[in-house]
Each structure stands twice: as C-alpha cells, then as structure tokens.
Design an enzyme around this catalytic site. Structure first.
Site, PDB file in Angstrom:
ATOM      1  N   ASP A  95      -5.611  -0.630  -2.374  1.00 27.58           N
ATOM      2  CA  ASP A  95      -6.545   0.310  -2.983  1.00 27.58           C
ATOM      3  C   ASP A  95      -7.881  -0.340  -3.310  1.00 27.58           C
ATOM      4  O   ASP A  95      -8.861   0.348  -3.569  1.00 27.58           O
ATOM      5  CB  ASP A  95      -5.962   0.819  -4.306  1.00 27.58           C
ATOM      6  CG  ASP A  95      -5.170   2.089  -4.143  1.00 27.58           C
ATOM      7  OD1 ASP A  95      -5.355   2.770  -3.124  1.00 27.58           O
ATOM      8  OD2 ASP A  95      -4.367   2.382  -5.041  1.00 27.58           O
TER       9      ASP A  95
HETATM   10  C1  GLC Z   1      -0.805  -0.236  -6.769  1.00 29.07           C
HETATM   11  C2  GLC Z   1      -0.898   1.170  -6.277  1.00 29.07           C
HETATM   12  C3  GLC Z   1      -0.559   1.244  -4.820  1.00 29.07           C
HETATM   13  C4  GLC Z   1      -1.385   0.281  -4.050  1.00 29.07           C
HETATM   14  C5  GLC Z   1      -1.283  -1.123  -4.624  1.00 29.07           C
HETATM   15  C6  GLC Z   1      -2.229  -2.081  -3.970  1.00 29.07           C
HETATM   16  O1  GLC Z   1       0.511  -0.658  -6.730  1.00 29.07           O
HETATM   17  O2  GLC Z   1      -0.040   2.006  -6.996  1.00 29.07           O
HETATM   18  O3  GLC Z   1      -0.768   2.536  -4.321  1.00 29.07           O
HETATM   19  O4  GLC Z   1      -0.947   0.295  -2.728  1.00 29.07           O
HETATM   20  O5  GLC Z   1      -1.583  -1.079  -5.987  1.00 29.07           O
HETATM   21  O6  GLC Z   1      -3.559  -1.794  -4.215  1.00 29.07           O
HETATM   22  C1  GLC Z   2      -4.194   0.163  -7.645  1.00 30.77           C
HETATM   23  C2  GLC Z   2      -4.481  -1.272  -7.879  1.00 30.77           C
HETATM   24  C3  GLC Z   2      -5.391  -1.495  -9.011  1.00 30.77           C
HETATM   25  C4  GLC Z   2      -6.571  -0.588  -8.912  1.00 30.77           C
HETATM   26  C5  GLC Z   2      -6.098   0.831  -8.892  1.00 30.77           C
HETATM   27  C6  GLC Z   2      -7.216   1.795  -8.882  1.00 30.77           C
HETATM   28  O1  GLC Z   2      -3.268   0.575  -8.571  1.00 30.77           O
HETATM   29  O2  GLC Z   2      -3.313  -2.023  -8.102  1.00 30.77           O
HETATM   30  O3  GLC Z   2      -5.782  -2.831  -9.063  1.00 30.77           O
HETATM   31  O4  GLC Z   2      -7.451  -0.785  -9.963  1.00 30.77           O
HETATM   32  O5  GLC Z   2      -5.299   1.015  -7.767  1.00 30.77           O
HETATM   33  O6  GLC Z   2      -6.760   3.048  -9.241  1.00 30.77           O
END
Ligand code: GLC
Ligand code: GLC
Length: 876
Positions: free
Chosen positions: A485
C-alpha cells in the site's frame, strides 16, 4: 524472558504477570457480537460493526495505556480497602495473578488478602451478549464482608461520532433502570431512529447502581479510584446526557472457605420497529427479558461455555498435526488456526492497533484471509466471497475497502489499487479447492456501479483488469499501489499529512509492478483451472496463454540479474534494482514470482537467465500419462534458475534472525516518487521491517524449489511461539503473529507491532500446512507432498476434507524410496483421490532420507500446485 507460558492441553496462553510490555489481548465472540479483552480486562465490545454499533467506549493512546474495559472492583467493607481483581485499573499489588486467554474466552484470576476472584468472559454462541462470570472465594479464616462493583462505559453507538461530536453527544445520552431486576438499559437515540439498545444485568440483588459516569467516578477521578467504590456506595444516578455508564453494586457476605458466583451480562438487543415501546418512551422489554433471565442462570452459563468449547473442539479437528516441532504443533493445531478465524471476522478493523473506526473490510485483505480460514468456515467464506465481489466495478476493479454493516464500498479510499481484483481469484480458488462447491461460480452478483454478472464473470473481469492495464514493458500498471500500500509510484505527495492512499494520482500509464506480474501469473492459472472446472476449456487455454506470456515478459523485463525487480516508476526507471542506491531488493516479487511459477525451471539445456524457461509449456494435467520428465521441484544441484537465484539473494540480503526484511537497503530519506514507503523511518513498516505477511511467500517459494530446510528455517524465525523466549524483545503476544517486526535498520530490531490482524496469519498457515507439511486441498483431491527439513523423520496428521477423514503418516524410507499409499494402494504421484464422504482414508507417504523431499515424482496430475505450478513439466 517470558511473561507466561502455553497450556496446550487447555489451548490457553497463561499470562503470569499483569504488566506485559504492551497489553496482550484476546477476542470474544464468534458470530456477530464481538469484543476485545486485554490481560487486565481492558477493551470494548460491539455488535457486527465496531464503528457503527459500538457498545462500549475505549480511548486509544490513553495514559496509562489500556484504561477502560470490563471492570470489576472488590471492596473489603470492613477495612474499606478496594482493588481490581484484574489489576487494572487500580493497579493494587496482587498476591497472585493469572490471565488465561483461550479460544474466544478469557479468564482473569487473582488473589488479594485472602480473597480469590476469577472472572470468565465469553460470548455464548447464538447470542448477542457477553457473560462475565465472577467467582469469589473467601480463603480467610474469618468471615468476609465484601462489595462488588461492576463498571462499563457506554459508547453512543457510532464510535467516530462518539469521540468527536460532543456538542451533540453531551445532551443525547439516555438510560433506563428496570426497578424490578436492576437491569441497566442504555438507550441513546432509541427515541428516534434506532431500534437497538444495550443492557447490563447482574444476577444478584443490587445494593445500588450508577448510570452517570461522573457520579460513579466522582469529579476529576479516573477508573483507578471511583468515588462510589471508595465510599462503598453507589448513588443511584440516572444519566441525562453526558456519559451514560453502567455500574452495579452487590454485597457479598462469605463464610471462611465459601465461594459465590455472580453473573454479569452486557448485551445488545434489537426490537421490531413497530414494537419499540411498552409505554411512551419506555423500552419494550418483553422480548429481551427472557433472554436476560435465562443467561443470568449459572446452569445456562455453564452450558453456554461448554458449547463454545465444543465449537472450537470440532473446528480444530479439521486439521491436527503431530510433528517433531512443538512450536509448529502449537501454532497449527491451536493458535494460528484461531488467529485465522479472528482475522477473517475482523479483517483489519479492530485490535489495539486498529481502532475499529478507520478501516472497514479490506478487499485484498479479506480475500487473503479466506486462504487460512475457508476450511474452518466454508459457508461464511462463500458469503464473504459474494460480498467482496459485490464491491467490484463492471471493469473488474474494486473498492479497496467496504463497511461490514452496509456492505458498501468506502468512497473515501475508492479504488485503483491494481492488485486488488486478482486476490479474489485466489480466494475463490481456495474456496473451490476446499469445498468443491462449483455452484458459487453461477451466483449472480451485482457490480458497485450497476449491473450484475455471475461470479465466474466477476473473476474473469478480475483477470482482464490486469490484462487491460499494462505498461511500456508489458508489465501490469501499478495504479495507486499494489499489495504494498505504501509503494505509491504515481502520487508525488508534498503536502504534510496528505493521505498517500487518496492523493491525486498522476495519470500513470508508465509505472509498472513486477509483483502484480507474479500475482497475475498465479491468478490467471488458478482461473484457468476454474474455467476447466466450469467446462470452459477455451477460456482456460486463453488464460493459460496469458499467464505464460506474462511470465515471459517478467523473465525478460522484471529480472535484475540476481533477483526480480520490484517495479518501474513513473519515469520508467527500475525500482528494486542493483542500479538503485537504496531499496535495491524487495522481498515481494521474489516470493510471488516464484509462486506464479516464473523461473522455476532452467531452460532446456540448463541455460539460465532471462529467456530461461520459466513457465510450463504443458500443464501436464489433461495429457493423461506423464510426459517424459518427472515433475516437481528441480533436483538438488541442478543449474540455478531465476527462482533459486532470487531466493539465494533473499537469504544473502534480506534474512535476519528475526525474519526476512521487506527491502534493503532501507530508504533513509523521503522519495516523493516512491510515496509512503519512504515516509517511514528505516526498519519500520514497509520501509525495511520484517513485514511478516511477505515471509510465507518466500517459505512457499522455497518449498516449491524443494528447499525444505530453507522454508522451515524462515517459518521458525517468525513463529510467535518460537519467539516466546524473546518476549522482552518481541513485546507483542507470543501466541499470534504480528504484522511487523522491526528490521535491522531500526534501533528496536526484533520488536513486533500491529499484532493480530494481519495477512500473516493466513499465509503462514498456508505455508506450513500446505507447502512444508504439504497437505494441500486441490480441485480433484487432497495432495500430500511434504517438503520437510532434512532432520525430520516425518510427521502424522489428520485432515477432514470434503466430508472424508484422511489419516496421514509421513516417514523416511531408504535412499531413493518414495511413494504414497492410500488405504494400502499405491498412488502414482502425490494426489490422493477424493474419498466418499464419511470415509476414512489411511495415507502413508514414504520419503527418501535426506535433504530434498520435494523431488518426488508428481507426474500427470491435475492442477498440481499453486496455479498448477507443480504440474510444470520439465523437458524430459
Ligand atoms: C497492511 C494492509 C494490506 C497491505 C499491507 C502492505 O497489512 O492491510 O492491505 O497489503 O499492509 O502494505
Ligand atoms: C497499510 C500499511 C500502512 C499504511 C496503510 C495506509 O496498512 O501497512 O503502513 O499506512 O496501509 O492505509
């Protein structure tokens, strides 16, 4: 150092001191009514939606932490001394303390001054209430005159509004107290559009109650010294606005050695709209009263708890394993399975790191959660699949998140995370493999932007979504982000505080994701197998060809020389390349490309590198008898392939004793062209922590190339139980996975954060059970293809699958010996054919002694592996 220990017989983790490094929590509830509860009784409850139907209030980032919860106070009415039997909130030093977190229940017990108290918290199956069963024993030599006070702070339903909209909320709070039985009803907004209320009941005659928080606590006081408890008397307050509260006061007179049980119920109830009131403004209690009366009976509570235990007994027999490794057994048989179901229920919405307010159900998250939970809750998985598909758009894209109560997509985040739709294919494939229920493919499911189509069609659109969005190299466009993300290649945010998830996307026809290429290759093959199943061989052939094409493009443009590239940025420059100064290698494509089957086998003649044969030319499934060569992972000592080189690079550059880091070298400054990833300090979160979710992909990839030692080594590094002895470093719960462990660049290397709700749970379950132990549901049977560490003599397991029970024994034989017997009959390959429901099948697997189990023959079998990758045929 440890803060407790496992009690595997009772399937509990026993915390033996209250001051754990951070609160160690558990979840209550299995269906619609849920709560989180910490080892000191902190936490909160909700019905179905933690934001929109919040029952009790909770303040994150409070001081001291984790204040507010399901509190009981005991008071010695002779001395006036009072304490919390759960330690918090009074923090009175206890003579003994123990918290037992079990499967959907928690027991907190303690002793203080000769008074022993133990409280069992659980949510009975089929009910929308939680039980607190307090047992108090007088271990003194003399009579004890005690007071018990209970305390819950009601939230005004919408937890977001509850925490912000005080100009309204200080005036809306309303309660009722039933003079007959002392039940406290919280009915804010019931006068208008709500048809639901909360209640708090007690089994004993009351000495008093309070329903206005400030009356109970006293002015300027906290939960650590409520005035009512201090003086031993509640004030009978009725809340009009301000902060509706629930507090009972019960007096207990206990002879030496005497025990008494007091039951408290906190519940949620919905009345029919046309039967809300029994008198003007007065809640109609006709329907809820019998429920309350029943659950205040000790016998009902005992039976309800036995029923909950039986529920888990039954669920956990779906798979039980007995391996030479205690940490494996404990996680597979108990905690990892449990965490998978909790995560399935909660997605990423409620924990001590997720407030229940900000994130609903994540699309990709929920799809992946299915992989670890479908065997435990197949019907609910089916429902979830339909819900998820219904947040798709007609072009195959999907809302990134949706709210569980309304099941509608979250407009604030929107869509455009280009990996999202592909995960649906993986989730549905897992469901089909587990259940064989192909009727789901014909379900008609709407699109968020109008129209509807069959689920099969939704899946096809998911796959096409990637095909329709490729960039200059023919690799998939990344959109806002892919699985990571925080890798936002089209965002270029310069405004402090702006959300990287929603910041204006530069029209990005350039930034491409090698990770999505790997995921696509995997998903397209899974879809091809589904197409075959659905009787659409032309579709199957087409998507298989697309997978091959993508694999070839990836081998050509997604390979950096020693590992897979991560992406191309907005300017077409490589990300995750030796040519970069920072972020040279990322973990995600190393795992996912191999899982997609890219670069597993050397080119004919053993050539390697781009152009190296990366995809099966023949799926080896329909072709009847095996073609020439044997299948399965390449043999030890065979020429390096893209896969083995990528995995070697992971080991050299990313592996730490605390797990595999997401990338190296960490980003030391902000790169606006990369987005949120470089906003994190080095070693944290997506910027080079051990982001645990990704580790099992490398375990699976390692197993796929036959490296059982490597796969299991990675498994152990992040196994929470194996890390228990390091609790002072790890700091989070030793019974569940955390999202991340600080990486080598962080000053707190080894410290976990964001425990509980993470895709780590599902993927580790898949890695250990399906790829290392090798017990893998497939469309046409149960594959048993272990890839074990060399030192293991074998293992035994029982798997219930499509109504039959498979009793599996794996052992080592003589060099060269390798076979599988089902009920004594030799099976060619590793796929045990489906047995009749009700049957018990004895499966015996003999592996050669030695280093590489994966080389076992796997010829001529359908869909043998992830997206049929194990069905890859090497040129003979
Ligand atoms: C968090 C989010 C997931 C994403 C991951 C890496 O676990 O829930 O959707 O793939 O972060 O950014
Ligand atoms: C995912 C990631 C986190 C980021 C978030 C944004 O969960 O793990 O680091 O800030 O997405 O919503």
């Amino acid at each position: 150092m440890r803060y407790g220990h496992f009690d595997d017989d009772r399937r509990e983790y026993v915390i033996t001191r209250p001051d754990t490094p951070v609160p160690w929590i558990n979840y209550l509830g299995t269906e619609g009514y849920f709560g989180i509860v910490s080892n000191t009784a902190g936490g909160y409850s909700w019905h179905r939606d933690a934001r929109l139907r919040r029952l009790t209030r909770y303040r994150y980032n409070n001081v001291p932490p984790d204040t507010g919860g399901r509190y009981l106070y005991l008071r010695d009415d002779i001395t006036g001394q009072y304490w919390s039997p759960s330690w918090q909130p009074t923090q009175t030093v206890l003579d003994e303390y123990e918290c037992r977190h079990g499967l959907s229940y928690t027991v907190i017990g303690s002793a203080s001054g000769g008074i022993r108290a133990s409280t069992l918290y659980f949510v009975p199956r089929g009910e929308t209430l939680e039980v607190w069963r307090l047992t108090v024993t007088n271990e003194r030599a003399r009579h004890a005159e005690l007071s018990v006070f209970s305390s819950v702070e009601f939230a005004l339903w919408d937890a977001q509004d509850d925490a912000t909209n005080f100009q309204r909320n200080y005036s809306t709070g309303e309660v009722e107290v039933d003079p007959g039985n002392g039940v406290i009803y919280h009915k804010t907004e019931y006068r208008e559009r709500r048809d639901h209320f909360a209640y708090f009941a007690c089994s004993e005659p009351l000495a008093g109650f309070d329903t206005q928080r400030e009356a109970f606590l006293g002015p300027y006081r906290g939960f650590d010294r409520p005035l009512a408890v201090e003086r031993g008397r509640a004030s009978g307050s009725i809340a009009h606005g301000w902060a509706p509260h629930g507090a009972h006061h019960v007096r207990l007179s206990l002879a030496p050695g005497e025990t008494k049980e007091v039951i408290f119920l906190l519940g949620y109830w919905e009345n029919p709209r046309d039967a809300k009131f029994e008198a003007p403004g007065v809640i109609n209690k006709a329907m809820v009263r019998p429920v309350i009366e029943r659950w205040l009976q000790p016998s009902t509570v005992a039976a309800g708890f036995a029923d909950l235990t039986a529920f888990w007994d039954e669920l956990l027999t779906v798979l039980t394993v007995d391996t030479p490794d205690e940490d494996t057994n404990r996680m597979v048989n108990i905690w990892n399975a449990y965490q998978c179901l909790v995560t399935f229920n909660m997605s990423r919405s409620v924990s001590l790191f997720e407030t229940g307010i900000s994130r609903g159900m994540g699309f990709r998250d929920s799809c992946q959660d299915l992989l670890g939970s479908v065997q435990l809750a197949p019907e609910r998985a089916r429902e979830r699949i339909i819900d998820l598909a219904a947040t798709q758009f007609a072009d195959g894209g999907a809302y990134h998140q949706y709210q569980p109560l309304t099941k509608t997509g979250n407009d604030a985040i929107g869509s455009g995370f280009n990996d999202d739709p592909l995960w649906l294919v993986l989730g549905v494939a897992a469901y089909l493999k587990e259940t064989g229920d192909t009727t789901v493919l014909g379900e008609r499911v709407p699109f968020s932007d109008g129209g509807e189509a069959t689920l099969y069609d939704h899946l096809e659109r998911s796959v096409r979504y990637t095909i329709d969005r490729t960039g200059p190299h023919g690799l998939p466009l990344i959109g806002r982000a892919d699985w990571n993300d925080c890798l936002n290649l089209n965002c270029f945010s310069q405004s402090p505080g702006e959300s990287f998830q929603t910041a204006e996307n530069r029209a990005g026809g350039v930034a491409e994701s090698v990770f999505i290429a790997g995921l696509f290759t995997l998903a397209a093959r899974e879809f091809a197998a589904i197409a075959d199943l659905a009787g659409r061989p032309e579709d199957a052939d087409g998507y298989r060809a697309d997978a091959e094409k993508m694999a070839a493009v990836t081998a050509e443009h997604g390979w950096d020389g020693e590992w897979f590239l991560r992406a191309y940025d907005h300017f077409g420059k490589p990300v995750g390349s030796s040519r970069n100064a920072e972020g040279q290698i990322f973990i995600e494509p190393q795992g996912m490309c191999v899982m997609g089957g890219i670069g597993i086998f050397p080119d004919a003649g053993g050539q390697e590198g781009p152009g190296g044969r990366s995809v099966p030319l023949d799926r080896g499934s329909t072709g009847g008898p095996a073609r020439g060569g044997e299948q399965g992972p390449p043999e030890a000592g065979s020429a390096p392939t893209l896969a083995t080189r990528a995995l070697a690079s992971v080991r050299e550059r990313l592996a730490t004793p605390h797990g595999i880091m997401l990338l190296q070298p960490a980003f030391t400054r902000y790169h606006s062209e990369l987005g949120e990833i470089s906003s994190y300090p080095p070693g944290y979160k997506e910027n080079a922590s051990v982001f645990c979710h990704t580790n099992p992909w490398v375990m699976i990839a390692s197993a796929m190339v036959g490296d059982g030692d490597g796969a299991f080594d990675y498994y152990k590094r992040i196994n929470p139980s194996a890390r228990e002895a390091l609790s002072e470093v790890h700091r989070c719960e030793p019974y569940v996975y955390a999202q991340m462990i600080a990486g080598r660049d962080a000053p707190t290397h080894g410290e976990a954060k964001n425990s509980w709700l993470t895709g780590t749970a599902a993927w580790n379950f898949v890695a250990i059970t399906q790829w290392i132990l090798g017990i893998r549901p497939e469309l046409s049977g149960l594959r048993v293809a272990p890839v074990l560490p060399a030192t293991w003599p074998g293992y035994t397991a029982t798997r219930r699958f499509r109504g039959a029970t498979y009793s599996i024994t794996v052992r080592r034989g003589q060099p060269g010996e390798s076979r599988l017997l089902a009920d004594g009959e030799l099976v060619e390959g590793t796929l045990v054919p489906l047995a009749a429901p009700g049957a018990t099948v004895r499966v015996e697997v003999v592996l050669p002694p030695g280093e590489r189990d994966g080389g076992r023959d796997r010829t001529g079998e359908e869909n043998g592996g992830y997206g049929e990758t194990a069905a890859c045929v090497r040129d003979g």
